[in-house]
Each structure stands twice: as structure tokens, then as C-alpha cells.
Design a protein around this motif. Structure first.
Motif, PDB file in Angstrom:
ATOM      1  N   SER A 187       0.864  -1.181   0.000  1.00 27.79           N
ATOM      2  CA  SER A 187       0.000   0.000   0.000  1.00 27.79           C
ATOM      3  C   SER A 187       0.893   1.220   0.000  1.00 27.79           C
ATOM      4  N   SER A 188       0.350   2.356  -0.369  1.00 24.80           N
ATOM      5  CA  SER A 188       1.138   3.585  -0.408  1.00 24.80           C
ATOM      6  C   SER A 188       1.612   3.995   0.979  1.00 24.80           C
ATOM      7  N   THR A 189       0.985   3.460   2.041  1.00 26.77           N
ATOM      8  CA  THR A 189       1.404   3.765   3.418  1.00 26.77           C
ATOM      9  C   THR A 189       2.289   2.652   3.978  1.00 26.77           C
ATOM     10  N   ASN A 190       2.692   1.709   3.131  1.00 31.21           N
ATOM     11  CA  ASN A 190       3.498   0.548   3.500  1.00 31.21           C
ATOM     12  C   ASN A 190       2.789  -0.415   4.441  1.00 31.21           C
ATOM     13  N   ALA A 191       1.487  -0.266   4.618  1.00 28.38           N
ATOM     14  CA  ALA A 191       0.711  -1.236   5.400  1.00 28.38           C
ATOM     15  C   ALA A 191       0.538  -2.497   4.561  1.00 28.38           C
ATOM     16  N   PRO A 192       0.478  -3.668   5.189  1.00 27.08           N
ATOM     17  CA  PRO A 192       0.280  -4.905   4.425  1.00 27.08           C
ATOM     18  C   PRO A 192      -1.045  -4.866   3.658  1.00 27.08           C
ATOM     19  N   VAL A 193      -1.047  -5.441   2.470  1.00 30.25           N
ATOM     20  CA  VAL A 193      -2.282  -5.490   1.682  1.00 30.25           C
ATOM     21  C   VAL A 193      -3.049  -6.775   1.944  1.00 30.25           C
ATOM     22  N   GLY A 194      -2.452  -7.709   2.656  1.00 28.43           N
ATOM     23  CA  GLY A 194      -3.129  -8.965   2.951  1.00 28.43           C
ATOM     24  C   GLY A 194      -2.981  -9.959   1.823  1.00 28.43           C
ATOM     25  N   ASP A 195      -3.792 -11.005   1.895  1.00 30.03           N
ATOM     26  CA  ASP A 195      -3.673 -12.069   0.903  1.00 30.03           C
ATOM     27  C   ASP A 195      -4.863 -12.134  -0.051  1.00 30.03           C
ATOM     28  N   GLY A 209      -9.906  -4.586  -0.349  1.00 30.34           N
ATOM     29  CA  GLY A 209      -9.463  -3.677   0.699  1.00 30.34           C
ATOM     30  C   GLY A 209     -10.321  -3.735   1.944  1.00 30.34           C
ATOM     31  N   GLY A 210     -11.468  -4.291   1.858  1.00 35.50           N
ATOM     32  CA  GLY A 210     -12.404  -4.386   2.964  1.00 35.50           C
ATOM     33  C   GLY A 210     -13.693  -4.952   2.417  1.00 35.50           C
ATOM     34  N   PRO A 211     -14.715  -5.111   3.240  1.00 38.47           N
ATOM     35  CA  PRO A 211     -15.973  -5.667   2.748  1.00 38.47           C
ATOM     36  C   PRO A 211     -16.533  -4.843   1.582  1.00 38.47           C
ATOM     37  N   GLY A 212     -16.544  -5.440   0.411  1.00 36.99           N
ATOM     38  CA  GLY A 212     -17.081  -4.776  -0.773  1.00 36.99           C
ATOM     39  C   GLY A 212     -16.207  -3.680  -1.340  1.00 36.99           C
ATOM     40  N   GLU A 213     -14.984  -3.503  -0.852  1.00 36.73           N
ATOM     41  CA  GLU A 213     -14.085  -2.459  -1.347  1.00 36.73           C
ATOM     42  C   GLU A 213     -12.957  -3.090  -2.146  1.00 36.73           C
ATOM     43  N   PHE A 214     -12.987  -2.886  -3.458  1.00 30.50           N
ATOM     44  CA  PHE A 214     -11.980  -3.433  -4.343  1.00 30.50           C
ATOM     45  C   PHE A 214     -11.086  -2.303  -4.826  1.00 30.50           C
ATOM     46  N   VAL A 215      -9.775  -2.572  -4.831  1.00 32.69           N
ATOM     47  CA  VAL A 215      -8.793  -1.605  -5.298  1.00 32.69           C
ATOM     48  C   VAL A 215      -8.037  -2.261  -6.445  1.00 32.69           C
ATOM     49  N   PHE A 216      -7.829  -1.507  -7.522  1.00 32.74           N
ATOM     50  CA  PHE A 216      -7.116  -2.028  -8.681  1.00 32.74           C
ATOM     51  C   PHE A 216      -5.727  -1.431  -8.734  1.00 32.74           C
TER      52      PHE A 216
END
Length: 153
Positions: free
Chosen positions: A52-60, A115-122
Motif C-alpha cells: 500500500s502507499s502507506t506501507n501497510a500490508p495489503v493482505g492475501d 481492501g475491505g468488505p465490498g471495497e476493491f482496489v485495482f
């Protein structure tokens, strides 16, 4: 004769570089080595790092979707995603390494992250709006390098 020799040399080099072994990023922090599989003749492998742009993990929850409007400039990007049918990446969530194996040849792949429930990031091009479209052929091993995405807050 020179022409035949040049053609032979070109084909030899293309074959030699096309059959390279799987890429393995070297662990620099004492962690286990990450191994990316080699592609088959009929499918491809796509790999890289994603943060992520904040260096937080994006998960799997990283998927390979398709842009249905990739070849029509008059239409906005139309991303097709399905939990059931979109391939899911193998992800090292600590370091951000990922790969997709057995990818069928195609010209319109897009990486999607939940990215979260129902939140998709491309994953996007440098403009931050246009989805990064990935094209693969059978036997390809595509290194996307380091990718950054804007995760929702």
C-alpha cells in the motif's frame, strides 16, 4: 550463410532466455526464500511485490481480474471480478511478494485487491486512475516489480 547464422543465433538466444529457471527473490531479513514457479508452455506466471502507499500490508486477498473494455477506448474500464472464477494470488503477506500461476494467455488482466468488505482496489498506471492492464502469452514469466496501491481507510 551469414543470414542463416544470424537467424540461428537469434533463435538460440530466444530459446535460452525463454527457458530461464524460476525467479527467487533472495531473503534479506533471515526469512525463508520465496520461490516463484516456472510457467508451462500453455500458461503464464505473473509475479512481483505489492504494497500500500502507506506501507501497510495489503493482505492475501489479491486476485487477477479482467478488463472487459480494454480494447475499446470509448468505454471506461469495465473490470470483471468473481470470488469463484478470478484466480487468487499466492502471497507472502509479510514481504508483499505475490504470484499467479497457470494464467491462461490473455491481453486484459488487472490485479484486484480486496481492501475491505465490498471495497476493491485495482493496481493502476502512473495516473492513479487507469487500471494497469497485463498481457501474457503461454510460457511467459512476467515480473511486475514493485507495485503500490491506495488502500481505503
Amino acid at each position: 550463410m551469414k543470414k542463416a547464422l544470424l537467424v540461428f543465433l537469434f533463435l538460440f538466444l530466444a530459446f535460452a532466455f525463454g527457458c530461464s529457471p524460476a525467479q527467487t527473490p533472495a531473503p534479506d531479513d533471515g526469512q525463508q526464500a520465496w520461490s516463484v514457479p516456472s510457467p508451462s508452455e500453455d500458461s503464464a506466471v505473473i509475479y512481483g511485490e505489492i504494497h500500500s502507499s502507506t506501507n501497510a500490508p495489503v493482505g492475501d486477498m489479491v486476485f487477477l481480474s479482467e478488463d472487459l473494455a480494454f480494447d475499446n477506448d470509448e468505454l471506461p474500464p469495465t473490470i470483471s471480478f468473481s470470488y469463484q472464477y478470478s484466480p487468487r494470488a499466492i502471497v507472502d503477506t509479510t514481504r508483499g511478494y505475490f504470484y499467479f500461476e497457470n494464467v491462461e494467455p490473455g491481453e486484459n488482466y488487472v490485479i484486484t485487491v480486496l481492501g475491505g468488505p465490498g471495497e476493491f482496489v485495482f493496481v493502476t498506471e502512473d495516473d492513479g486512475k487507469t487500471p494497469l492492464t497485463i498481457s501474457v502469452k503461454g510460457g511467459d514469466s512476467i515480473d511486475l516489480g514493485e507495485l503500490f496501491i491506495e488502500m481505503p481507510d
